[in-house]
Enzyme design. Structure first.
Site, PDB file in Angstrom:
ATOM      1  N   ASP A 441       0.823  -1.207   0.000  1.00 25.11           N
ATOM      2  CA  ASP A 441       0.000   0.000   0.000  1.00 25.11           C
ATOM      3  C   ASP A 441       0.856   1.255   0.000  1.00 25.11           C
ATOM      4  OD1 ASP A 441       0.943  -0.595   2.594  1.00 25.11           O
ATOM      5  OD2 ASP A 441      -0.487   0.802   3.449  1.00 25.11           O
ATOM      6  N   ARG A 445       6.605   4.326   4.664  1.00 24.38           N
ATOM      7  CA  ARG A 445       6.343   4.513   6.083  1.00 24.38           C
ATOM      8  C   ARG A 445       6.348   3.166   6.817  1.00 24.38           C
ATOM      9  NH1 ARG A 445       0.326   6.388   4.684  1.00 24.38           N
ATOM     10  NH2 ARG A 445      -0.787   4.398   4.836  1.00 24.38           N
ATOM     11  N   ASP A 446       5.947   3.199   8.055  1.00 27.78           N
ATOM     12  CA  ASP A 446       5.967   1.996   8.884  1.00 27.78           C
ATOM     13  C   ASP A 446       4.721   1.146   8.622  1.00 27.78           C
ATOM     14  OD1 ASP A 446       4.179   3.783   9.935  1.00 27.78           O
ATOM     15  OD2 ASP A 446       4.948   3.693  11.994  1.00 27.78           O
ATOM     16  N   GLU A 447       4.580   0.710   7.357  1.00 23.65           N
ATOM     17  CA  GLU A 447       3.426  -0.100   6.977  1.00 23.65           C
ATOM     18  C   GLU A 447       3.856  -1.103   5.912  1.00 23.65           C
ATOM     19  OE1 GLU A 447      -1.245   0.759   5.852  1.00 23.65           O
ATOM     20  OE2 GLU A 447      -0.031   2.275   6.843  1.00 23.65           O
ATOM     21  N   ASP A 454      -6.428  -2.389  -1.962  1.00 25.43           N
ATOM     22  CA  ASP A 454      -5.624  -1.608  -2.896  1.00 25.43           C
ATOM     23  C   ASP A 454      -5.265  -2.432  -4.129  1.00 25.43           C
ATOM     24  OD1 ASP A 454      -5.237  -0.920  -0.021  1.00 25.43           O
ATOM     25  OD2 ASP A 454      -4.202   0.813  -0.849  1.00 25.43           O
ATOM     26  N   TRP A 507     -12.194  -5.253   0.100  1.00 24.97           N
ATOM     27  CA  TRP A 507     -10.857  -5.757   0.410  1.00 24.97           C
ATOM     28  C   TRP A 507     -10.834  -7.288   0.197  1.00 24.97           C
ATOM     29  CZ3 TRP A 507     -12.127  -1.032   1.189  1.00 24.97           C
ATOM     30  CH2 TRP A 507     -11.157  -0.058   1.375  1.00 24.97           C
ATOM     31  N   GLU A 722      -1.940   9.010  -1.759  1.00 19.87           N
ATOM     32  CA  GLU A 722      -2.952   8.264  -1.014  1.00 19.87           C
ATOM     33  C   GLU A 722      -4.257   9.057  -0.886  1.00 19.87           C
ATOM     34  OE1 GLU A 722      -3.286   5.708   3.144  1.00 19.87           O
ATOM     35  OE2 GLU A 722      -1.635   7.119   2.875  1.00 19.87           O
ATOM     36  N   HIS A 743       1.082   5.801  -3.550  1.00 19.48           N
ATOM     37  CA  HIS A 743      -0.032   4.945  -3.142  1.00 19.48           C
ATOM     38  C   HIS A 743      -0.889   4.739  -4.393  1.00 19.48           C
ATOM     39  CE1 HIS A 743      -1.939   3.605   0.709  1.00 19.48           C
ATOM     40  NE2 HIS A 743      -2.976   3.444  -0.093  1.00 19.48           N
TER      41      HIS A 743
END
Length: 873
Positions: A441, A445-447, A454, A507, A722, A743
C-alpha cells in the site's frame, strides 16, 4: 513470421520455480497472415532436440495463450522447448529454443536448518569451506537451493549469487517457505571454495506491522542450503548446511524494513561461532513462486540541494523505491548517514509522514574506496539527506537503484496533454514502487503491507501496464493460504503478518476480482484453477454471514471500510464515506458470487456455476428491493452508489436511463468534481463512458483543481498520492497520520485510459485479447491519443487524432491470430474511409447502429477517417 515471448507459466526461462502445471505461452508476429491453423511443441533434454521427452505433433488444439504440458517432470532437470506455428497463408516459423529448469520437486532434502549460536539480534554470516577435487572442466552443472530467514544474500568465493535482492521474499512464512535456485556453475573454482550467507531480519523477525512487533514469524535467524554439483560422468557432490558450518558476526550491524540498515565496512572479527540445528522442518518448503526482485533501472540525482536550514539533499527527480548506491573513499571510522524522504517543506528535508519509520542507511567506512548499498531493507523516496559525507558532494557519486519485481512493461499511453501524460507515468511509477513481491500500500512509512483492497482496485490497470500474471499468481497463492484457518475469510492484508481482523467487503473481494481480471486479460485459466477454491471460500464466507443474519441476501454483518477515503463522509477521523456500507457490501456480495458462477462455467463446473448464479441473482433482487424505489430512484444519492449500481448492473430493469440522469444531476450538485473513495473511483470514468456520459468522464480526468487526478500533477507529484489532497495548494502536507505520496490506488484511472480513451478492451467470452473490443472515445479537449499494449497475443495499437478541420483519424494494429470489433463513434457508414477506400467498397463486415459504425477486423493495420456527425472542435 517470428515466434517470440516463449514463457512457462508466464515466466521467461524460469529457474527453480514451482511448476506443478507447466504451461507454455508464446506470441507469433511479423506476418501478413491472419490466423494460426496449427502448432507444434517439442520438449527435450538438450537444446539440439535430439533427446525428445514430449512432442505434440502438428496440432490444431494448441492455444498460444496457454498449453499445458502433460509430462512427468524430473527434479533438478533443465528442459528445452520450441514452438512451430503454421499460419493460414502457408507461412511456417520455428522459434528459438527456450528452457525451464525444475527445482527439487518431491526430492528429500539433505540439508538441515541451522542457526548461529549468537545473540538472536546480532546479524551473522554463516559460512562453509569445501574442496572440489576434480578439475573445473569436469563440472557439468552446479546449483544452490537456498532459503534464509528472514532475508539473505549468498556469496560464493566472494561473488554475489544471482542478481535479485530481498530473498526469500515476502509471504506467510507460517504457511509456506520459498526456496530459490541459483546457477553457480561459473562461480565455483577448482580446489577450495567458500560459501557465505548473510542473514537479515526482514518481516520474518524484524519490526513490522501497526504494533511494530518483532519475531512475528520466528525469533531466530535460520538457513537451509544445499549445493549440488553434477560432474560430466554423472556423479554428484552435495554440500549441505549442517553443524559443520560456522558463523561470524557480519558487517551489517542492524537491519529493519522500516528503519533501514547500519553497515560497518571496517568491522573485523575473526572469531568463529558454532551453528546448531533448528527444527523448522521441510514440510513448508516450496519452490519459489515469487518473481525475482531486481534493480530494474537506475536514476542519477536531478540536483544536489542546499536547503535553507543548511542540509545537503539529493533530489532524484522521481519518487522511487529501492535505495541509493554511492562511491566513497572516506577515512576509516567515518560515519555517512543517508536519510530518505518523499518531499520538502519550505525547502527543507521532511519525513514526518513516515511516522515511526527511520528509513536510514548508516555506512561506517573502512578507510578504503568502496561502493556502498544496503542489503536487507528498501526505501520509498525522492529526496535523500546526506550527513557526514567526506569531501564535496558530487551527484555522480550517487545512483538511485529502482527495485521492483521482474515484470515486463507491456503498455504505454501518450496524449496531446502533458499533464495527462504525467498522470499515466505517475500511475506506472506507483506500480513500480509498490509491486515489490507483494502489492504494498505504500513503500516508505511503517506499513508496507499487502493491502487486499488496494491490489483489487488497481489490478485492471496493473495488467495493462505490466505482465502481472505470475505476480498475481503468487499473491493469490498467499491469499488462499491465509484463508485456510480463517474459514474462508480474507484478512485485510496478505501476508497477514500480525494484523488481526479482516472480512471487509471490497478488500476481501480481491479473492475473486483479481484472478478474474487476470484471466480475462491473459486468457490462461490456470490462475482460475489455482484460485477457484479460494474464490468460492470467500463467497461462502459471505453467504454464511448472510444466513446468520436472517438470509436476506444482503450483507449486513461485520466490519467494512466502506468507500474508504471518500470526500462525502461526515467523520474525517474514519473516512468511510457517505455511501451506505451495507449497500456497498451487498453489491460486492453480488459481484463476487457472479464471478464465482462465471469461473465455475469456465472450468466446466456446471452445477456449481448454476448454484452461484442463482445466489448472485437473489442478492441482486434483494438489493433492488431494498435500495430502489418502484420508479427506479436509488435511495442513496451519492456518486459511488450511482456508479456501482450502473457498473455492477444492479439497476432494476428498464430504469437505467433514470439512474444515468440521476448520476448527471449528482455531479452537477458536486460541481462536476469527484467525491469518491476506493470503491467508486476505479469505476467512475468507465461507467460514465459506457453510459453516454463520456464528456463528463473527460471533465473529471482534466479537472486540475482539488479534488482531481491532475491536481497532484500540477503540484509536482511523480507518483499517485494516497489522498486527493496529500499536499495542499500552498505546498504543505495535509497531515502525517496516513499520508503516502506513493499509493497507487487512484492510479486505477489508467485502466479507463486504456479501455475507453484509447479503446483497447479484452472480451470475457474470448479472453486474452484473442478478440478485442475497440471502443475509442475521443473528446475535443485532447487532440490525439496513442496507446500500445503488448497483449498475450501480441502488439495492439490504437491511435486517434482530431484534425484542425475537426475530422477523426484512427489507426489500429490487430495482432496475428486475433480479431476485433471496432466501434467508431458519431459516424455515418457512407462517410467512413479505411486505408484510402470507402468502407462500403471493402470486404470488411460493417454495419450502422444508432450513431456508431461497427466494423469486424482481422489481424493487420488499419486507418479510418471521417467527418463525425457532431463537432469535435
Amino acid at each position: 513470421m517470428k515466434i517470440i515471448n516463449l514463457k512457462i507459466n508466464h515466466i521467461k526461462n524460469p529457474l527453480g520455480f514451482s511448476l506443478d502445471k507447466p504451461t507454455i505461452s508464446f506470441v507469433a508476429c511479423d506476418t501478413k497472415a491472419n490466423l494460426q491453423v496449427a502448432a507444434r511443441i517439442e520438449v527435450a533434454y538438450d537444446k539440439e532436440f535430439c533427446n525428445i521427452v514430449f512432442d505434440s505433433g502438428k496440432s490444431e488444439q494448441i492455444d498460444s495463450l496457454g498449453f499445458e504440458l502433460f509430462i512427468t517432470l524430473e527434479p533438478r532437470t533443465r528442459y528445452y522447448y520450441r514452438v512451430t506455428v503454421w499460419a493460414d497463408n502457408g507461412e511456417t516459423a520455428i522459434s528459438e529454443a527456450a528452457w525451464f529448469e525444475t527445482a527439487k520437486l518431491d526430492e528429500s532434502w539433505n540439508a538441515k536448518w541451522i542457526t548461529p549460536t549468537l545473540d538472536n539480534k546480532r546479524h551473522s554470516v554463516l559460512s562453509k569451506k569445501f574442496n572440489i577435487q576434480k578439475s573445473k572442466r569436469y563440472i557439468n552443472s552446479a546449483r544452490a537451493y537456498v532459503c534464509g530467514l528472514g532475508l539473505y544474500e549468498m556469496n560464493i568465493n566472494g561473488k554475489k549469487c544471482g542478481d535479485e535482492y530481498l530473498t526469500p521474499n515476502f509471504n506467510a512464512y507460517n504457511k509456506w517457505l520459498q526456496y530459490q535456485t541459483y546457477d553457480i556453475t561459473d562461480t565455483l573454482a577448482e580446489g577450495e571454495n567458500s560459501i557465505d550467507v548473510a542473514l537479515g531480519n526482514g518481516l520474518y523477525k524484524g519490526r513490522f506491522g501497526f504494533d511494530s512487533e518483532e519475531n512475528i514469524y520466528g525469533d531466530k535467524f535460520a538457513l537451509l542450503c544445499e549445493v549440488v554439483i553434477t560432474f560430466n560422468d554423472g556423479t554428484t557432490e552435495i554440500i549441505r548446511s549442517d553443524e559443520t558450518w560456522k558463523a561470524r558476526k557480519g558487517k551489517v550491524l542492524y537491519s529493519n524494513i522500516y528503519d533501514g540498515e547500519v553497515y560497518d565496512a571496517g568491522f573485523e572479527d575473526d572469531t568463529t561461532y558454532d551453528v546448531e540445528e533448528i527444527d523448522l522442518g521441510h514440510d513448508r518448503l516450496k519452490a519459489r513462486l515469487s518473481l525475482p526482485v531486481k534493480i530494474k533501472e537506475t536514476l542519477k540525482p536531478l540536483e544536489v540541494i542546499k536547503t535553507p536550514s543548511g542540509e545537503t539533499v539529493l533530489d532524484m527527480g522521481q519518487n522511487m523505491v529501492g535505495w541509493i548506491e554511492f562511491r566513497t573513499n572516506a577515512p576509516k571510522g567515518r560515519e555517512i548517514l543517508l536519510q530518505y524522504g518523499e518531499l520538502l517543506q519550505e525547502g527543507n528535508f521532511y519525513r514526518e509522514n513516515l511516522r515511526t519509520a527511520k528509513a536510514e542507511f548508516k555506512y561506517i567506512s573502512d578507510g578504503g574506496e568502496a561502493v556502498a548499498r544496503p542489503h536487507f531493507t528498501f526505501y520509498g523516496f525522492r529526496y535523500v539527506k546526506i550527513n557526514g559525507w567526506y569531501g564535496e558532494v558530487n551527484a555522480d557519486d550517487f545512483t538511485g537503484c529502482v527495485l521492483y519485481s521482474d515484470m515486463e512493461l507491456t503498455g504505454h499511453i501518450e496524449t496531446s496533454n502533458p499533464l495527462v501524460n504525467r498522470l499515466f507515468l505517475n500511475a506506472l511509477w506507483g506500480q513500480k514502487g509498490n509491486f515489490l513481491d507483494i502489492p504494498t500500500d505504500c513503500p516508505q512509512r511503517d506499513e508496507r503491507m499487502g493491502w487486499t483492497g488496494d491490489a483489487q482496485v488497481f489490478s485492471g490497470t496493473a495488467c495493462f501496464n505490466m505482465d502481472t500474471f505470475a505476480f498475481f499468481t503468487k499473491y493469490g497463492y498467499d491469499l488462499g493460504s491465509e484463508q485456510e484457518d480463517r474459514n474462508g475469510m480474507i484478512p485485510m492484508v496478505v501476508p497477514a503478518a500480525n494484523l488481526k481482523g479482516g472480512g471487509s467487503s471490497v478488500w476481501g473481494d480481491a479473492a475473486t476480482i483479481i484472478p478474474w481480471n487476470v484471466y480475462v486479460q491473459y486468457g490462461d485459466k490456470s490462475i482460475l484453477e489455482q484460485q477457484f477454491d479460494s474464490m468460492k471460500a470467500w463467497v461462502d464466507y459471505i453467504w454464511r454471514e448472510d444466513n446468520a443474519s436472517g438470509s436476506k441476501r444482503l450483507w449486513t454483518k461485520g466490519f467494512h471500510f466502506g468507500d474508504w477515503l471518500a470526500l462525502d463522509g461526515e467523520d474525517p477521523s474514519f473516512p468511510t464515506g457517505r455511501t451506505d456500507i451495507t449497500f456497498i457490501s451487498s453489491a460486492y456480495y453480488y459481484y463476487s458470487s457472479n464471478i464465482v458462477a462465471k469461473t465455475a462455467k469456465v472450468l466446466g463446473k456446471t452445477d456449481i456455476g448454476k448454484e452461484y448464479e442463482k445466489l448472485s441473482n437473489e442478492v441482486r433482487e434483494a438489493i433492488r428491493d431494498e435500495y430502489f424505489s418502484k420508479n427506479g430512484r436509488i435511495t442513496i444519492n451519492t456518486q459511488t452508489a450511482l456508479i456501482i449500481s450502473l457498473f455492477m448492473d444492479l439497476v432494476p430493469e428498464g430504469k437505467r436511463e433514470r439512474t444515468i440522469n440521476d448520476l448527471r444531476e449528482r455531479f452537477k450538485k458536486d460541481n462536476n468534481h469527484l467525491k469518491t473513495g476506493f470503491v467508486g473511483t476505479p469505476y467512475i470514468c468507465k461507467t460514465l463512458s459506457e453510459n453516454g456520459c463520456n464528456d463528463l468522464a473527460y471533465t473529471l480526468l482534466l479537472n486540475k483543481d482539488y479534488p482531481s487526478w491532475l491536481y497532484a500533477v500540477t503540484m509536482g507529484a511523480t507518483t499517485i498520492w494516497e489522498r486527493w489532497n496529500s499536499v495542499l495548494p500552498d505546498g504543505k502536507i495535509s497531515g502525517t497520520d496516513m499520508n503516502s505520496l506513493n499509493h497507487y490506488t487512484y492510479g486505477s484511472i489508467v485502466e479507463w485510459m486504456y479501455r475507453y480513451m484509447a479503446g483497447i478492451n479484452p472480451v470475457e467470452d474470448n479472453p486474452g485479447f484473442r478478440h478485442i473490443k475497440l471502443l475509442p472515445k475521443p473528446d475535443y479537449r485532447l487532440k490525439y491519443v496513442k496507446a500500445s499494449y503488448n497483449s498475450a497475443v501480441g502488439l495492439c495499437e490504437s491511435q486517434w487524432e482530431i484534425t484542425a478541420e475537426g475530422k477523426l483519424n484512427f489507426k489500429f494494429i490487430i495482432p496475428f491470430n486475433a480479431s476485433a470489433t471496432l466501434i467508431l463513434p458519431d459516424a455515418k457508414l457512407e462517410n467512413v474511409k479505411v486505408n484510402g477506400k470507402s468502407l462500403n467498397d471493402t470486404l470488411l463486415i460493417s454495419r450502422q447502429k444508432n450513431e456508431h459504425v461497427y466494423v469486424e477486423l482481422n489481424s493487420g493495420s488499419f486507418e479510418f477517417y471521417y467527418e463525425p456527425e457532431i463537432a469535435y472542435i
